[in-house]
Design a protein around this motif. Sequence first.
Motif, PDB file in Angstrom:
ATOM      1  N   GLN A  39       0.845  -1.187   0.000  1.00  0.00           N
ATOM      2  CA  GLN A  39       0.000   0.000   0.000  1.00  0.00           C
ATOM      3  C   GLN A  39       0.880   1.236   0.000  1.00  0.00           C
ATOM      4  O   GLN A  39       1.643   1.462   0.941  1.00  0.00           O
ATOM      5  CB  GLN A  39      -0.938   0.011   1.200  1.00  0.00           C
ATOM      6  N   LYS A  43      -3.070   5.354  -1.863  1.00  0.00           N
ATOM      7  CA  LYS A  43      -3.535   4.312  -2.786  1.00  0.00           C
ATOM      8  C   LYS A  43      -4.111   3.136  -2.015  1.00  0.00           C
ATOM      9  O   LYS A  43      -3.861   2.970  -0.816  1.00  0.00           O
ATOM     10  CB  LYS A  43      -2.392   3.841  -3.682  1.00  0.00           C
ATOM     11  N   GLN A  44      -4.872   2.312  -2.715  1.00  0.00           N
ATOM     12  CA  GLN A  44      -5.432   1.125  -2.092  1.00  0.00           C
ATOM     13  C   GLN A  44      -4.383   0.026  -1.988  1.00  0.00           C
ATOM     14  O   GLN A  44      -3.411  -0.003  -2.750  1.00  0.00           O
ATOM     15  CB  GLN A  44      -6.622   0.626  -2.931  1.00  0.00           C
TER      16      GLN A  44
END
Length: 115
Positions: A39, A43-44
């Motif tokens: 990660q 961001k995911q």
Amino acid sequence: QVQLVESGGALVQAGGSLRLSCAASGSIFGLNFMGWYRQAPGKQRELVARISSGGSTNYADSVKGRFTISRDNAKNTVYLQMNSLKPEDTAVYYCNALVVGGNYWGQGTQVTVSS
């Protein structure tokens, strides 16, 4: 409960290499997939690579040819060899383990790649 202990994160220059390790302990009956996710800030979390107890592997397209996941079933440990690192590989890397009855995460280890 399953405990996952990660190690190996560091600051490295672009083009360099690192090896991450993750050791599983506790109630690991039926330990199936082990893998690495990452990660980056903002961001995911995304899959990097994973490996089954039988050795089948999956990789994110962005790391194919550069990263290699491996596993020592006797030690309940998974490794991620990362070569040709790029600044975009900078992220917190999380170990993941799928066992009968649960899905577990490590605390994360920071990988920073400088340009």
